[in-house]
Design an enzyme around this catalytic site. Structure first.
Site, PDB file in Angstrom:
ATOM      1  N   SER A   1      -8.401  -0.891  12.456  1.00  0.00           N
ATOM      2  CA  SER A   1      -7.105  -1.153  11.811  1.00  0.00           C
ATOM      3  C   SER A   1      -6.016  -0.987  12.864  1.00  0.00           C
ATOM      4  O   SER A   1      -5.873   0.092  13.448  1.00  0.00           O
ATOM      5  CB  SER A   1      -6.876  -0.159  10.679  1.00  0.00           C
TER       6      SER A   1
ATOM      7  N   HIS B   1      -8.599  -5.403  10.967  1.00  0.00           N
ATOM      8  CA  HIS B   1      -8.033  -4.993   9.683  1.00  0.00           C
ATOM      9  C   HIS B   1      -6.511  -4.850   9.822  1.00  0.00           C
ATOM     10  O   HIS B   1      -6.020  -4.127  10.698  1.00  0.00           O
ATOM     11  CB  HIS B   1      -8.663  -3.660   9.283  1.00  0.00           C
TER      12      HIS B   1
ATOM     13  N   ASP C   1      -3.014  -3.856   7.799  1.00  0.00           N
ATOM     14  CA  ASP C   1      -2.492  -3.144   6.628  1.00  0.00           C
ATOM     15  C   ASP C   1      -1.092  -3.634   6.285  1.00  0.00           C
ATOM     16  O   ASP C   1      -0.163  -3.462   7.072  1.00  0.00           O
ATOM     17  CB  ASP C   1      -2.471  -1.645   6.918  1.00  0.00           C
TER      18      ASP C   1
ATOM     19  N   MET D   1       2.033  -3.274   3.852  1.00  0.00           N
ATOM     20  CA  MET D   1       2.659  -2.321   2.912  1.00  0.00           C
ATOM     21  C   MET D   1       4.079  -2.792   2.614  1.00  0.00           C
ATOM     22  O   MET D   1       4.779  -3.260   3.522  1.00  0.00           O
ATOM     23  CB  MET D   1       2.702  -0.927   3.534  1.00  0.00           C
TER      24      MET D   1
ATOM     25  N   HIS E   1      -5.326  -6.296   4.212  1.00  0.00           N
ATOM     26  CA  HIS E   1      -5.387  -5.326   3.115  1.00  0.00           C
ATOM     27  C   HIS E   1      -3.986  -5.247   2.520  1.00  0.00           C
ATOM     28  O   HIS E   1      -3.074  -4.671   3.123  1.00  0.00           O
ATOM     29  CB  HIS E   1      -5.852  -3.978   3.698  1.00  0.00           C
TER      30      HIS E   1
ATOM     31  N   MET F   1      -1.368  -3.800   0.384  1.00  0.00           N
ATOM     32  CA  MET F   1      -0.930  -2.629  -0.390  1.00  0.00           C
ATOM     33  C   MET F   1       0.484  -2.942  -0.877  1.00  0.00           C
ATOM     34  O   MET F   1       1.468  -2.361  -0.404  1.00  0.00           O
ATOM     35  CB  MET F   1      -0.967  -1.379   0.489  1.00  0.00           C
TER      36      MET F   1
ATOM     37  N   MET G   1     -10.658   3.104  -1.051  1.00  0.00           N
ATOM     38  CA  MET G   1      -9.755   3.921  -0.247  1.00  0.00           C
ATOM     39  C   MET G   1     -10.281   5.354  -0.233  1.00  0.00           C
ATOM     40  O   MET G   1     -10.578   5.922  -1.288  1.00  0.00           O
ATOM     41  CB  MET G   1      -8.345   3.919  -0.837  1.00  0.00           C
TER      42      MET G   1
ATOM     43  N   GLY H   1      -1.025   4.383   2.539  1.00  0.00           N
ATOM     44  CA  GLY H   1       0.368   4.498   2.981  1.00  0.00           C
ATOM     45  C   GLY H   1       0.520   4.808   4.468  1.00  0.00           C
ATOM     46  O   GLY H   1       1.431   4.323   5.104  1.00  0.00           O
TER      47      GLY H   1
ATOM     48  N   GLY I   1      -4.075   8.138   9.920  1.00  0.00           N
ATOM     49  CA  GLY I   1      -4.175   9.502  10.428  1.00  0.00           C
ATOM     50  C   GLY I   1      -4.386  10.580   9.385  1.00  0.00           C
ATOM     51  O   GLY I   1      -4.258  11.762   9.693  1.00  0.00           O
TER      52      GLY I   1
ATOM     53  N   ASP J   1     -11.996   2.836   3.709  1.00  0.00           N
ATOM     54  CA  ASP J   1     -10.774   2.837   4.517  1.00  0.00           C
ATOM     55  C   ASP J   1     -10.049   4.166   4.382  1.00  0.00           C
ATOM     56  O   ASP J   1      -9.593   4.526   3.290  1.00  0.00           O
ATOM     57  CB  ASP J   1      -9.890   1.681   4.007  1.00  0.00           C
TER      58      ASP J   1
HETATM   59  C1  DX5 Z   1      -4.028   3.450   5.064  1.00  0.00           C
HETATM   60  C2  DX5 Z   1      -4.571   2.127   5.574  1.00  0.00           C
HETATM   61  C3  DX5 Z   1      -5.652   2.269   6.557  1.00  0.00           C
HETATM   62  C4  DX5 Z   1      -5.286   3.017   7.818  1.00  0.00           C
HETATM   63  C5  DX5 Z   1      -6.447   3.891   8.116  1.00  0.00           C
HETATM   64  O1  DX5 Z   1      -3.224   3.261   3.969  1.00  0.00           O
HETATM   65  O2  DX5 Z   1      -5.061   1.309   4.514  1.00  0.00           O
HETATM   66  O3  DX5 Z   1      -6.274   1.036   6.884  1.00  0.00           O
HETATM   67  O4  DX5 Z   1      -5.029   2.199   8.929  1.00  0.00           O
HETATM   68  O5  DX5 Z   1      -6.090   4.747   9.125  1.00  0.00           O
HETATM   69  P1  DX5 Z   1      -7.010   5.965   9.564  1.00  0.00           P
HETATM   70  O6  DX5 Z   1      -8.318   5.381  10.023  1.00  0.00           O
HETATM   71  O7  DX5 Z   1      -6.223   6.590  10.659  1.00  0.00           O
HETATM   72  O8  DX5 Z   1      -7.172   6.859   8.368  1.00  0.00           O
HETATM   73 ZN    ZN Z   2      -6.304  -0.532   5.166  1.00  0.00          ZN
END
Ligand code: DX5
Ligand code: ZN
Length: 225
Positions: free
Chosen positions: A7, A32, A34, A36, A65, A67, A136, A141, A144, A174
């Site tokens: 990601s 991937h 993200d 948002m 993805h 969100m 998830m 959001g 890390g 994820d």
């Molecule tokens: C979080 C995202 C993830 C994120 C995962 O809302 O959907 O795809 O990038 O990050 P890590 O792998 O750092 O948890």
């Molecule tokens: Zn994601």
């Protein structure tokens, strides 16, 4: 087959093209992205223009993805930008069947994403219509965060249910996936691992992707999984 999907959320946004090329060269299976909107989740990230730009930098499938609220409004723009896989959240739409069908009509793979507290049973009526399921394992959001331990059982339960239903649908997971928990999550039934900070916050992102691929290949070879 077990896949690794870095990601880019945790990459340096001033150098996203380089991050994508690095992931590609290191053996990643998907990129991937993200998306948002500041409503469905509090954070704000990337849009179709970014996907169109990185489309030129890799031949890997781009996995978007969503969100966002009203995800249906974004399916066509991301399709046109070159997204290959598009997932949307069951919590974000009142018309899941219609939205998933729209993604498939564009010839893209349709995924349905579930927040950690959303039961897998919400997928019952849509199982025949989806190409992958995104569980998830953090609250969406931010990158890390830590993997929520109860998600391991959720993955196992979903895998068992899909086997029982003879539904050959890959499970994408994820959030909070690191080198030290990857094997356990794969063994629980994950088919596609999304990893953000584990890859791009590491000093050697390519080395992490290669190690994740090695772990995934080792788990995939085992007959008892
Ligand atoms: C979080 C995202 C993830 C994120 C995962 O809302 O959907 O795809 O990038 O990050 P890590 O792998 O750092 O948890
Ligand atoms: Zn994601």
């Amino acid at each position: 087959m077990k896949l690794i999907a870095p990601s880019i959320l945790s990459a340096d946004f001033s150098r996203i093209g380089e991050a994508v090329e690095l992931a590609d060269r290191a053996g990643a299976d998907l990129i991937h992205i993200d998306v948002m909107d500041g409503h469905f989740v509090p954070n704000l990230t990337l849009g179709p223009a970014l996907v169109a730009s990185i489309r030129k930098r890799t031949r890997l499938p781009i996995d978007v993805h969503l969100m966002v609220e009203n995800p249906r409004a974004f399916v066509a723009p991301f399709h046109e930008a070159g997204a290959d896989w598009i997932s949307l959240h069951v919590e974000a739409t009142a018309h899941l069947h219609k939205d998933v069908t729209m993604i498939r009509e564009f010839g893209r793979k349709a995924g349905v994403a579930l927040n950690p507290a959303t039961p897998i049973q919400t997928l019952r009526e849509i199982l025949g219509e989806v190409d992958y399921i995104l569980l998830m394992s953090v609250n969406p959001g931010w990158g890390g965060q830590s993997f929520i331990p109860s998600c391991l059982d959720k993955i196992r339960n979903l895998k068992a249910w899909l086997l029982k239903e003879k539904a050959d649908i890959p499970i994408q997971v994820d959030g909070g996936i690191k080198l030290d928990n990857l094997e356990d999550i794969l063994r629980a039934g994950m088919d596609i691992a999304v990893a953000g900070s584990a890859v791009f916050a590491a000093p050697d992102p390519a080395g992490v992707i290669r190690e994740m691929k090695r772990i995934a290949a080792r788990v995939a070879e085992r007959k008892d999984i």
